[in-house]
Design an enzyme around this catalytic site. Structure first.
Site, short mmCIF file in Angstrom:
data_model
loop_
_atom_site.label_atom_id
_atom_site.label_comp_id
_atom_site.label_asym_id
_atom_site.label_seq_id
_atom_site.Cartn_x
_atom_site.Cartn_y
_atom_site.Cartn_z
N HIS A 1 49.81 35.16 94.98
CA HIS A 1 49.94 36.04 96.14
C HIS A 1 48.70 36.93 96.21
O HIS A 1 48.27 37.50 95.21
CB HIS A 1 51.21 36.88 96.00
N ASN B 1 46.24 41.57 102.30
CA ASN B 1 47.58 41.16 101.87
C ASN B 1 48.39 40.77 103.11
O ASN B 1 48.80 41.62 103.88
CB ASN B 1 48.25 42.32 101.13
N CYS C 1 56.91 39.60 99.91
CA CYS C 1 55.71 38.81 99.59
C CYS C 1 56.02 37.56 98.78
O CYS C 1 55.17 36.67 98.67
CB CYS C 1 54.70 39.68 98.85
#
Length: 330
Positions: A254, A284, A114
């Site tokens: 993020h 996500n 990520c």
């Protein structure tokens, strides 16, 4: 050699299919209230047939090239941040290079989960500033839903698929990446991982039966590490840029979990109205989450010419990365 690498183009691509919390209620033992309370997510995009990593990356890359006003033939380097490649090799960036028409441009993948977009932004910027590249197409894309156990309500509610892309070009004026702080803690690698399918644990019928090909994560521990490292690296990046949180127009974190975002903002003492959040619509999307958010922030005029933005991320590895950018596009 250039002093800076400006972001001159940007684009995104997401799958057509929308999976809502109501849809998930019919698949696993969960509820819209449970998901929203714990994650802040209402819906996410799910890749269907043909919407693989290279396909979404090509679409996002073409959008970024169009925004930059560049022909693909002018691109000399293609970088892709992903941990869900089309196949183990060759690099999916090579497929993207061919797909956008950047013939004979250098092409390679980077893997930082990520945190991949900020890691890759540092790599792309360094190449432009050193003179190793002039026009870089940098894409971040992940399709995590192919690695999800749809019977596990703790993970299947979290992830969505998508791609975001930027074009970087030389600039003598302060623009693009001004500072960047990267970090990792390999001793915590097992807190979030896909165990099977690599050289350590090749996929076997026995491992597949155990579900070792799916994403595993220790959510409680991930939360603690994420908030601590995102906040600490953010302060370090701001200090390196000679700025404070008061100078930043927008924080783009993020998009993992609303609780993580809120806790990080609290540590940074930044009000939530200066923090960009869109995970309610996308979930996500791993490495793609920051560039997708960046594109939408620009479209919504929450990031304007001359503004400073703080990017901060955290992912499997464990990895973390924060950066300060100056937006130079009108």
């Amino acid at each position: 050699m250039a002093n800076f690498a400006a972001i001159t183009g940007w684009g995104m691509a997401v799958p057509e299919r929308v999976l809502t919390n109501a849809d998930l209620e019919r698949m696993v033992e969960t509820s819209d209230e449970w998901i929203q309370t714990r994650t802040g997510i209402r819906e996410r995009r799910i890749a269907g047939p043909g919407e693989h990593t290279s396909a979404l990356s090509i679409a996002a890359g073409r959008a970024a090239l169009a925004r930059a006003g560049l022909d693909a033939a002018q691109i000399d380097t293609v970088i892709l941040a992903t941990c869900t490649p089309d196949r183990p090799f060759p690099a999916t960036a090579c497929t993207v290079q061919a797909g956008v028409g950047a013939r004979r441009a250098a092409a390679f993948d980077i893997v930082a989960a990520c945190s991949g977009f900020v890691y890759g932004l540092q790599v792309a910027t360094s190449m432009v500033r050193s003179g190793a590249a002039r026009n870089v197409l940098f894409v971040a894309c992940d399709i995590f839903t192919h690695f999800i156990n749809w019977n596990d309500r703790n993970t299947c509610v979290l992830f969505g698929d998508g791609a975001g892309a930027v074009v970087l070009q030389p600039s003598d004026e302060p623009a693009g990446l001004l500072s960047c702080v990267l970090g990792a803690d390999g001793e915590q690698e097992d807190l979030m991982a896909v165990d099977a399918g690599g050289t350590r644990l090749p996929a076997t019928p026995e491992l597949l039966e155990e579900g070792r090909q799916y994403v595993f994560m220790n959510g409680r521990e991930i939360f603690k590490h994420a908030v601590r490292e995102m906040a600490a690296s953010s302060f370090d990046a701001l200090q390196a840029a000679g700025l404070s949180t008061d100078d930043v127009a927008l924080v783009i974190p993020h998009q993992a979990n609303l609780r993580i975002i809120e806790a990080t903002a609290k540590r940074l003492e930044v009000p939530l109205d200066r923090v960009f959040v869109n995970l309610d619509r996308y979930g996500n999307t791993s490495a793609a989450s920051i560039p997708i958010a960046l594109v939408e922030a620009v479209e919504q005029q929450r990031l304007r010419k001359g503004d400073y933005a703080l990017l901060t991320s955290f992912g499997g590895g464990l990895t973390w990365a924060s950066a300060v950018i100056r937006w130079s596009a009108g």
